[in-house]
Design an enzyme around this catalytic site. Structure first.
Site, PDB file in Angstrom:
ATOM      1  CB  SER A  59      -5.972   4.542   2.380  1.00 51.69           C
ATOM      2  OG  SER A  59      -5.711   5.523   1.601  1.00 51.69           O
ATOM      3  CE  LYS A  89       3.690   6.851   6.551  1.00 52.56           C
ATOM      4  NZ  LYS A  89       3.270   7.961   5.719  1.00 52.56           N
ATOM      5  CG  ASN A 127      -4.261  16.352   0.483  1.00 54.81           C
ATOM      6  OD1 ASN A 127      -4.339  15.867   1.779  1.00 54.81           O
ATOM      7  ND2 ASN A 127      -4.950  15.605  -0.120  1.00 54.81           N
ATOM      8  CE  LYS A 129      -4.120   2.090   0.895  1.00 54.13           C
ATOM      9  NZ  LYS A 129      -3.939   2.623  -0.547  1.00 54.13           N
ATOM     10  CE  LYS A 152       4.699   7.431  -1.815  1.00 54.32           C
ATOM     11  NZ  LYS A 152       3.995   7.842  -0.359  1.00 54.32           N
ATOM     12  CB  THR A 182      -2.446  13.215   5.425  1.00 55.15           C
ATOM     13  OG1 THR A 182      -2.752  11.940   4.748  1.00 55.15           O
ATOM     14  CG2 THR A 182      -1.206  13.043   5.667  1.00 55.15           C
TER      15      THR A 182
HETATM   16  P1  NAD Z   1       0.694  18.452  -2.592  1.00 53.80           P
HETATM   17  O1  NAD Z   1       1.385  18.352  -3.804  1.00 53.80           O
HETATM   18  O2  NAD Z   1      -0.628  18.414  -2.329  1.00 53.80           O
HETATM   19  O3  NAD Z   1       1.260  19.743  -1.813  1.00 53.80           O
HETATM   20  C1  NAD Z   1       2.740  20.049  -1.676  1.00 53.80           C
HETATM   21  C2  NAD Z   1       2.910  21.523  -1.253  1.00 53.80           C
HETATM   22  O4  NAD Z   1       4.482  21.728  -0.933  1.00 53.80           O
HETATM   23  C3  NAD Z   1       2.602  22.258  -2.399  1.00 53.80           C
HETATM   24  O5  NAD Z   1       1.842  23.464  -1.479  1.00 53.80           O
HETATM   25  C4  NAD Z   1       3.581  22.895  -2.913  1.00 53.80           C
HETATM   26  O6  NAD Z   1       3.755  24.212  -3.427  1.00 53.80           O
HETATM   27  C5  NAD Z   1       4.768  22.728  -1.654  1.00 53.80           C
HETATM   28  N1  NAD Z   1       6.101  22.925  -2.131  1.00 53.80           N
HETATM   29  C6  NAD Z   1       6.605  22.112  -3.205  1.00 53.80           C
HETATM   30  N2  NAD Z   1       7.950  22.335  -2.951  1.00 53.80           N
HETATM   31  C7  NAD Z   1       8.049  23.231  -1.917  1.00 53.80           C
HETATM   32  C8  NAD Z   1       9.620  23.837  -1.529  1.00 53.80           C
HETATM   33  N3  NAD Z   1      10.504  23.531  -1.963  1.00 53.80           N
HETATM   34  N4  NAD Z   1       9.117  24.591  -0.473  1.00 53.80           N
HETATM   35  C9  NAD Z   1       8.176  24.909   0.054  1.00 53.80           C
HETATM   36  N5  NAD Z   1       7.027  24.141  -0.108  1.00 53.80           N
HETATM   37  C10 NAD Z   1       6.908  23.590  -1.091  1.00 53.80           C
HETATM   38  O7  NAD Z   1       1.295  17.186  -1.581  1.00 53.80           O
HETATM   39  P2  NAD Z   1       0.621  16.472  -0.143  1.00 53.80           P
HETATM   40  O8  NAD Z   1      -0.112  15.603  -0.743  1.00 53.80           O
HETATM   41  O9  NAD Z   1       0.344  17.727   0.472  1.00 53.80           O
HETATM   42  O10 NAD Z   1       2.057  15.758   0.303  1.00 53.80           O
HETATM   43  C11 NAD Z   1       3.098  16.600   0.928  1.00 53.80           C
HETATM   44  C12 NAD Z   1       4.171  15.821   1.461  1.00 53.80           C
HETATM   45  O11 NAD Z   1       3.230  14.873   2.704  1.00 53.80           O
HETATM   46  C13 NAD Z   1       4.764  14.556   0.758  1.00 53.80           C
HETATM   47  O12 NAD Z   1       5.974  14.364   1.329  1.00 53.80           O
HETATM   48  C14 NAD Z   1       3.935  13.523   0.515  1.00 53.80           C
HETATM   49  O13 NAD Z   1       4.617  12.296   0.419  1.00 53.80           O
HETATM   50  C15 NAD Z   1       3.436  13.483   2.399  1.00 53.80           C
HETATM   51  N6  NAD Z   1       2.081  12.712   2.528  1.00 53.80           N
HETATM   52  C16 NAD Z   1       1.105  12.970   1.888  1.00 53.80           C
HETATM   53  C17 NAD Z   1      -0.062  12.173   1.977  1.00 53.80           C
HETATM   54  C18 NAD Z   1      -1.282  12.520   1.529  1.00 53.80           C
HETATM   55  O14 NAD Z   1      -2.157  11.920   1.818  1.00 53.80           O
HETATM   56  N7  NAD Z   1      -1.495  13.563   0.551  1.00 53.80           N
HETATM   57  C19 NAD Z   1       0.075  11.147   3.056  1.00 53.80           C
HETATM   58  C20 NAD Z   1       1.166  10.771   3.654  1.00 53.80           C
HETATM   59  C21 NAD Z   1       2.238  11.832   3.575  1.00 53.80           C
END
Ligand code: NAD
Length: 459
Positions: free
Chosen positions: A392, A104, A252, A80, A116, A201
């Site tokens: 999920s 996790k 997100n 997953k 992944k 999240t």
């Molecule tokens: P997303 O694409 O929705 O958002 C990413 C954000 O980071 C955006 O606002 C973008 O502009 C910003 N960003 C990108 N580069 C940057 C930088 N250099 N400095 C500052 N901001 C920057 O992604 P997300 O889903 O919010 O995921 C963010 C992190 O959380 C990732 O590491 C992802 O693996 C992790 N994560 C996400 C989920 C999920 O359910 N979406 C779950 C677990 C972990």
């Protein structure tokens, strides 16, 4: 497995090897041998799948897009993990993220393994039609290894419910008549997604912080007094003033965590800074987070970058450089952007005494060691950002039962599950010298090791 995750897994195994009460039937040479097997199993992914998707562009040209699916470990259940669309995706990164998913899920007792996916594109450079084609191709190329009982992808950076809907539809047409609802999670609600998955999240990230600083310390006030515990000190120092929070990343995870903080009635706090790929916005009196959420939803996800845009959404803030968010004098820094944001070259400028990892692996190994020596509390990714995979799991269950929970039920189930994990981890953390990250890893590795041992996989 990349170095930081690998070395903490190894440290956890070393600690467990010494603890003779763990797997006590294994002694002497047999014990040494079993722990060598565990290191080999947990440090290596089961499968690394790589394909070059053939994608026709609107211009008539065809491009080849590198893409990955890594299946790290399925000891606890089907693989997953999310699928990331980002130009910096590479094999090592996907392997490390898949390993984090294994840990996790083990930490939170979610019956899934770790996987992944990644596609090496900047999604902003492709039309909707082209992205649709990339999603379909991804499923076509990897369809044999995916499925509700094999490997279940979800959204990650650069993907969301739209991409999961497209992918599930393609999976369904490739395998007519077979179960398909549980093949992808993070789908839209109309298409079988769970209520609350999008927010899960970010809500979980803030819940972790709130639980540690408020609920847990209220119940366990002994940790507040008479020792050097920096958490207790932080909790006390903000008892009579708002907690100052900065959030890196406003996608997100970051936007929902910021909104949760803004709306929270348990903890007095203010979100003084948020940032994204372009900019940091700062206001010492606290930012109007709902207005910023509304702005980003209408502007391709980006925060305002000019005085005019700030006026348009009625937000008062200073516009600072993108990375400034990391160096502010705040109580809590939530990292919710990408990997490796705090590293050896900038770690000395980070001032926050508490850092919460909403993103996966946002702090490099060297920076982590430096901060831990300084006494900074780091709430690790595998503890804090598991809300997505937990919900999920609820989505996967709801797909099987074809019965759906209300949003209220989903969040109650989510917080109950995260609370159980924290009630297991936090007393150990406060009571012994290991950093919180290592406590979490030890717990996850114990779970995986016990099952591998009982399944006879260590010899
Ligand atoms: P997303 O694409 O929705 O958002 C990413 C954000 O980071 C955006 O606002 C973008 O502009 C910003 N960003 C990108 N580069 C940057 C930088 N250099 N400095 C500052 N901001 C920057 O992604 P997300 O889903 O919010 O995921 C963010 C992190 O959380 C990732 O590491 C992802 O693996 C992790 N994560 C996400 C989920 C999920 O359910 N979406 C779950 C677990 C972990």
């Amino acid at each position: 497995m990349a170095s930081q995750t690998g070395s903490i897994v190894q440290q956890s195994l070393n600690a467990l090897l010494e603890d003779k009460s763990f797997l006590q039937n294994l002694q002497d040479d047999a014990r040494e041998q079993a722990f060598t097997s565990l290191a080999a199993i947990l440090s290596t992914p089961n499968h690394v799948h790589k394909s070059f998707l053939r994608v026709p562009l609107d211009s008539g040209k065809v491009v080849r897009v590198p893409s990955f699916r890594v299946q790290h470990n399925d000891t606890l259940g089907p693989y997953k993990g999310g699928i990331r669309f980002h130009e910096s995706v590479n094999e090592d990164e996907v392997v490390n993220l898949a390993a984090l998913m294994t840990l996790k899920n083990a930490l939170h007792e979610v019956p899934f393994g770790g996987g992944k996916g990644g596609v090496v594109i900047n999604p902003r450079e492709f039309s909707v039609k082209e992205l649709h084609s990339i999603c379909k191709k991804y499923v076509q190329y990897f369809s044999d290894i995916l499925g509700p009982d094999k490997d279940i992808p979800a959204p990650d950076v650069g993907t969301g419910d739209r991409e999961m809907d497209w992918m599930m539809a393609e999976y369904k047409s490739i395998r007519p008549g077979k179960p398909y609802r549980g093949s992808f999670t993070g789908k839209s609600v109309v298409n079988g997604g769970s209520l609350g998955r999008r927010e899960a999240t970010g809500k979980g990230v803030f819940f972790t912080l709130r639980y540690m600083l408020h609920d847990f310390l209220k119940e366990n006030s002994k940790w507040l007094s008479g020792n050097d515990n920096i958490f207790g000190k932080t909790a006390l120092s903000v008892a009579n003033r708002p907690l100052k929070i900065a959030v890196q990343g406003f996608g997100n995870v970051g936007s929902v965590a910021a909104l949760e903080a803004y709306q929270c009635t348990y903890l007095q706090n203010k979100v003084v800074a948020v940032s994204d790929r372009n900019v940091t916005l700062y206001n010492s009196e606290g930012l109007n987070i709902p207005a910023l959420v509304s702005f980003t939803s209408k502007n391709g996800g980006d925060l305002p970058t000019t005085v005019e845009q700030l006026a348009e959404c009625d937000v008062k803030a200073d516009i600072e450089d993108r990375d400034e968010v990391l160096y502010l004098d705040v109580d809590v820094l939530i990292l919710a952007a990408l990997e490796d944001q705090v590293h050896k070259d900038n770690v000395q400028q980070v001032k926050a005494p508490v850092i919460v990892e909403g993103a996966n692996a946002p702090i490099t190994g060297e920076a982590d060691t430096y901060l831990s020596k300084k006494g900074v509390i780091i709430v690790p990714d595998i503890l804090a950002n598991a809300g997505g995979v937990i919900v999920s799991y609820f989505e996967w269950l709801q797909g099987r039962e074809t019965q759906f929970y209300s949003e209220q039920e989903v969040f109650k189930l989510l917080f109950d599950k995260m609370k159980v994990t924290m009630d297991t981890i936090l007393p150990q953390f406060f009571g012994d010298p290991f950093p919180l990250r290592q406590n979490c890893y030890i717990h996850a590795v114990m779970k995986l090791s016990t099952i591998l041992y009982r399944q006879g996989k260590l010899y």
